[in-house]
Motif scaffolding. Sequence first.
Motif, PDB file in Angstrom:
ATOM      1  N   ALA A  20      19.847  -3.570 -15.044  1.00 39.96           N
ATOM      2  CA  ALA A  20      20.480  -2.576 -15.912  1.00 39.96           C
ATOM      3  C   ALA A  20      21.936  -2.391 -15.538  1.00 39.96           C
ATOM      4  CB  ALA A  20      19.734  -1.250 -15.819  1.00 39.96           C
ATOM      5  N   ALA A  21      22.256  -2.551 -14.251  1.00 44.08           N
ATOM      6  CA  ALA A  21      23.637  -2.365 -13.810  1.00 44.08           C
ATOM      7  C   ALA A  21      24.543  -3.457 -14.360  1.00 44.08           C
ATOM      8  CB  ALA A  21      23.696  -2.327 -12.289  1.00 44.08           C
ATOM      9  N   ASN A  22      24.000  -4.648 -14.645  1.00 41.13           N
ATOM     10  CA  ASN A  22      24.802  -5.739 -15.178  1.00 41.13           C
ATOM     11  C   ASN A  22      25.175  -5.517 -16.639  1.00 41.13           C
ATOM     12  OD1 ASN A  22      24.808  -7.162 -12.768  1.00 41.13           O
ATOM     13  ND2 ASN A  22      22.919  -8.231 -13.262  1.00 41.13           N
ATOM     14  N   ALA A  23      24.324  -4.828 -17.389  1.00 36.54           N
ATOM     15  CA  ALA A  23      24.623  -4.529 -18.780  1.00 36.54           C
ATOM     16  C   ALA A  23      25.719  -3.478 -18.829  1.00 36.54           C
ATOM     17  CB  ALA A  23      23.373  -4.013 -19.493  1.00 36.54           C
ATOM     18  N   ALA A  24      26.611  -3.604 -19.817  1.00 37.10           N
ATOM     19  CA  ALA A  24      27.712  -2.657 -19.934  1.00 37.10           C
ATOM     20  C   ALA A  24      27.857  -2.207 -21.377  1.00 37.10           C
ATOM     21  CB  ALA A  24      29.007  -3.288 -19.438  1.00 37.10           C
ATOM     22  N   ASP A  25      28.349  -0.989 -21.534  1.00 38.83           N
ATOM     23  CA  ASP A  25      28.638  -0.448 -22.853  1.00 38.83           C
ATOM     24  C   ASP A  25      30.104  -0.700 -23.183  1.00 38.83           C
ATOM     25  OD1 ASP A  25      26.054   0.549 -23.283  1.00 38.83           O
ATOM     26  OD2 ASP A  25      26.502   2.348 -22.126  1.00 38.83           O
ATOM     27  N   TYR A  26      30.346  -1.078 -24.425  1.00 34.33           N
ATOM     28  CA  TYR A  26      31.696  -1.369 -24.905  1.00 34.33           C
ATOM     29  C   TYR A  26      31.965  -0.562 -26.159  1.00 34.33           C
ATOM     30  CZ  TYR A  26      31.698  -5.496 -21.870  1.00 34.33           C
ATOM     31  OH  TYR A  26      31.651  -6.340 -20.794  1.00 34.33           O
ATOM     32  N   VAL A  27      33.217  -0.199 -26.352  1.00 37.88           N
ATOM     33  CA  VAL A  27      33.648   0.409 -27.605  1.00 37.88           C
ATOM     34  C   VAL A  27      34.562  -0.598 -28.300  1.00 37.88           C
ATOM     35  CG1 VAL A  27      35.640   1.635 -26.600  1.00 37.88           C
ATOM     36  CG2 VAL A  27      34.583   2.482 -28.698  1.00 37.88           C
ATOM     37  N   VAL A  28      34.393  -0.745 -29.610  1.00 42.15           N
ATOM     38  CA  VAL A  28      35.209  -1.681 -30.371  1.00 42.15           C
ATOM     39  C   VAL A  28      36.643  -1.172 -30.399  1.00 42.15           C
ATOM     40  CG1 VAL A  28      35.566  -2.743 -32.627  1.00 42.15           C
ATOM     41  CG2 VAL A  28      33.242  -2.459 -31.741  1.00 42.15           C
ATOM     42  N   PHE A  56      37.196   1.682 -39.376  1.00 40.53           N
ATOM     43  CA  PHE A  56      35.815   1.483 -38.932  1.00 40.53           C
ATOM     44  C   PHE A  56      35.758   1.752 -37.444  1.00 40.53           C
ATOM     45  CE2 PHE A  56      37.954  -2.500 -38.432  1.00 40.53           C
ATOM     46  CZ  PHE A  56      37.461  -3.039 -37.260  1.00 40.53           C
ATOM     47  N   ASP A  57      34.567   1.871 -36.923  1.00 42.85           N
ATOM     48  CA  ASP A  57      34.380   2.015 -35.483  1.00 42.85           C
ATOM     49  C   ASP A  57      33.062   1.357 -35.109  1.00 42.85           C
ATOM     50  OD1 ASP A  57      32.127   3.965 -35.488  1.00 42.85           O
ATOM     51  OD2 ASP A  57      33.624   5.348 -36.274  1.00 42.85           O
ATOM     52  N   GLY A  58      32.881   1.169 -33.830  1.00 36.67           N
ATOM     53  CA  GLY A  58      31.646   0.546 -33.389  1.00 36.67           C
ATOM     54  C   GLY A  58      31.510   0.563 -31.890  1.00 36.67           C
ATOM     55  N   LYS A  59      30.319   0.237 -31.465  1.00 35.90           N
ATOM     56  CA  LYS A  59      30.033   0.140 -30.042  1.00 35.90           C
ATOM     57  C   LYS A  59      28.947  -0.901 -29.853  1.00 35.90           C
ATOM     58  CE  LYS A  59      26.853   4.035 -30.279  1.00 35.90           C
ATOM     59  NZ  LYS A  59      26.521   5.368 -29.800  1.00 35.90           N
ATOM     60  N   PHE A  60      28.913  -1.468 -28.651  1.00 37.03           N
ATOM     61  CA  PHE A  60      27.863  -2.422 -28.355  1.00 37.03           C
ATOM     62  C   PHE A  60      27.579  -2.437 -26.867  1.00 37.03           C
ATOM     63  CE2 PHE A  60      31.835  -4.807 -28.452  1.00 37.03           C
ATOM     64  CZ  PHE A  60      31.768  -5.656 -27.354  1.00 37.03           C
ATOM     65  N   ASN A  61      26.420  -2.990 -26.554  1.00 36.60           N
ATOM     66  CA  ASN A  61      25.972  -3.148 -25.182  1.00 36.60           C
ATOM     67  C   ASN A  61      25.862  -4.643 -24.957  1.00 36.60           C
ATOM     68  OD1 ASN A  61      23.548  -3.623 -23.240  1.00 36.60           O
ATOM     69  ND2 ASN A  61      24.249  -1.548 -22.824  1.00 36.60           N
ATOM     70  N   TYR A  62      26.388  -5.135 -23.810  1.00 38.71           N
ATOM     71  CA  TYR A  62      26.390  -6.572 -23.587  1.00 38.71           C
ATOM     72  C   TYR A  62      26.275  -6.882 -22.101  1.00 38.71           C
ATOM     73  CZ  TYR A  62      28.007 -11.397 -23.367  1.00 38.71           C
ATOM     74  OH  TYR A  62      28.102 -12.729 -23.109  1.00 38.71           O
ATOM     75  N   ASP A  63      25.453  -7.872 -21.806  1.00 38.46           N
ATOM     76  CA  ASP A  63      25.294  -8.397 -20.451  1.00 38.46           C
ATOM     77  C   ASP A  63      25.313  -9.917 -20.570  1.00 38.46           C
ATOM     78  OD1 ASP A  63      24.495  -9.257 -17.956  1.00 38.46           O
ATOM     79  OD2 ASP A  63      22.610  -8.164 -17.938  1.00 38.46           O
ATOM     80  N   ALA A  64      26.333 -10.564 -20.006  1.00 35.04           N
ATOM     81  CA  ALA A  64      26.470 -12.018 -20.118  1.00 35.04           C
ATOM     82  C   ALA A  64      25.264 -12.753 -19.532  1.00 35.04           C
ATOM     83  CB  ALA A  64      27.753 -12.471 -19.424  1.00 35.04           C
ATOM     84  N   GLY A 150      43.951  -3.054 -16.436  1.00 27.90           N
ATOM     85  CA  GLY A 150      42.907  -2.665 -15.499  1.00 27.90           C
ATOM     86  C   GLY A 150      41.531  -2.516 -16.112  1.00 27.90           C
ATOM     87  N   GLY A 151      41.388  -2.883 -17.378  1.00 27.25           N
ATOM     88  CA  GLY A 151      40.098  -2.801 -18.054  1.00 27.25           C
ATOM     89  C   GLY A 151      39.430  -4.161 -18.134  1.00 27.25           C
ATOM     90  N   TYR A 152      38.309  -4.190 -18.828  1.00 28.97           N
ATOM     91  CA  TYR A 152      37.552  -5.416 -19.007  1.00 28.97           C
ATOM     92  C   TYR A 152      37.170  -5.507 -20.476  1.00 28.97           C
ATOM     93  CZ  TYR A 152      34.379  -9.237 -17.848  1.00 28.97           C
ATOM     94  OH  TYR A 152      33.774 -10.467 -17.761  1.00 28.97           O
ATOM     95  N   ARG A 153      37.328  -6.684 -21.083  1.00 26.63           N
ATOM     96  CA  ARG A 153      37.097  -6.857 -22.508  1.00 26.63           C
ATOM     97  C   ARG A 153      36.218  -8.075 -22.787  1.00 26.63           C
ATOM     98  NH1 ARG A 153      41.471  -4.362 -25.839  1.00 26.63           N
ATOM     99  NH2 ARG A 153      42.560  -2.994 -24.394  1.00 26.63           N
ATOM    100  N   VAL A 154      35.569  -8.036 -23.944  1.00 20.77           N
ATOM    101  CA  VAL A 154      34.807  -9.184 -24.435  1.00 20.77           C
ATOM    102  C   VAL A 154      34.982  -9.219 -25.953  1.00 20.77           C
ATOM    103  CG1 VAL A 154      32.627  -7.907 -24.607  1.00 20.77           C
ATOM    104  CG2 VAL A 154      32.572 -10.384 -24.406  1.00 20.77           C
ATOM    105  N   GLY A 155      35.100 -10.425 -26.506  1.00 19.50           N
ATOM    106  CA  GLY A 155      35.336 -10.562 -27.940  1.00 19.50           C
ATOM    107  C   GLY A 155      34.343 -11.482 -28.614  1.00 19.50           C
ATOM    108  N   PHE A 156      34.002 -11.145 -29.863  1.00 13.07           N
ATOM    109  CA  PHE A 156      33.057 -11.915 -30.675  1.00 13.07           C
ATOM    110  C   PHE A 156      33.565 -11.979 -32.108  1.00 13.07           C
ATOM    111  CE2 PHE A 156      30.627  -9.768 -27.398  1.00 13.07           C
ATOM    112  CZ  PHE A 156      29.796 -10.769 -26.910  1.00 13.07           C
ATOM    113  N   GLU A 157      33.077 -12.972 -32.831  1.00 20.93           N
ATOM    114  CA  GLU A 157      33.287 -13.007 -34.272  1.00 20.93           C
ATOM    115  C   GLU A 157      31.973 -13.393 -34.936  1.00 20.93           C
ATOM    116  OE1 GLU A 157      36.346 -15.849 -35.158  1.00 20.93           O
ATOM    117  OE2 GLU A 157      35.019 -17.552 -34.923  1.00 20.93           O
ATOM    118  N   ARG A 190      35.156  -2.370 -22.157  1.00 19.65           N
ATOM    119  CA  ARG A 190      34.051  -1.861 -21.354  1.00 19.65           C
ATOM    120  C   ARG A 190      34.327  -0.422 -20.958  1.00 19.65           C
ATOM    121  NH1 ARG A 190      32.319  -5.533 -16.490  1.00 19.65           N
ATOM    122  NH2 ARG A 190      34.198  -4.679 -15.558  1.00 19.65           N
ATOM    123  N   GLN A 191      33.289   0.398 -21.072  1.00 21.88           N
ATOM    124  CA  GLN A 191      33.411   1.831 -20.757  1.00 21.88           C
ATOM    125  C   GLN A 191      33.029   2.129 -19.328  1.00 21.88           C
ATOM    126  OE1 GLN A 191      34.675   4.050 -23.456  1.00 21.88           O
ATOM    127  NE2 GLN A 191      35.234   1.897 -23.674  1.00 21.88           N
TER     128      GLN A 191
END
Length: 191
Positions: A20-28, A56-64, A150-157, A190-191
């Motif tokens: 669970a610690a590896n999964a992270a919450d992200y805000v778009v 628009f707005d969004g959020k997602f949870n992601y663990d590589a 100083g943040g962490y980001r991930v991108g998708f299409e 990443r939040q």
Amino acid sequence: MKKLLLSTAVSAAMILSATAANAADYVVDTKGAHAFVNFKIKHLGYSWLHGRFNTFDGKFNYDAKNPNASQIMVNIDTTSLDSNHAERDKHLRGKDFLNVDKYPTATFKSTSIKFESDSGEVTGDFTLHGVTKTITFEIEKIGEGNDPWGGYRVGFEGETSLKLADYGIDYNLGPASTYVDIGLFIEGIRQ
């Protein structure tokens, strides 16, 4: 035996906790203009009409390490439709198409995600024009990592095609214009 059961339970709890610690919450990232909801539809079969939703707005949870457990939710303000032509936008927002006075929001909430390497499918419930249907986006992970602040980001299409009549939009634009292609391009912080 009790010690073995207790030890096994503690080990299982630690493994679940670590997972669970590896999964992270992200805000778009819509504030930094690093996300887009675009659309295109054929105009009479001769060319493409392109547009987007500006709000628009969004959020997602992601663990590589476990991407198939990810979830995403996006809310789209349909009143923010922008096709770069004021009169056309007024018509598209009206009763013939989106009827934004009655349906000011479209939403997507994933129900399953299937990754193979950095591509896959996201399936979920999409609500538009008061109608909810299950749709699937073909998706691709663009990348992830630290940002300069100083943040962490991930991108998708992701892209999909919707039949307008499935959502109660039956204005006759000709046989070449019965589907609209939707593109979702997101960068999450990443939040």
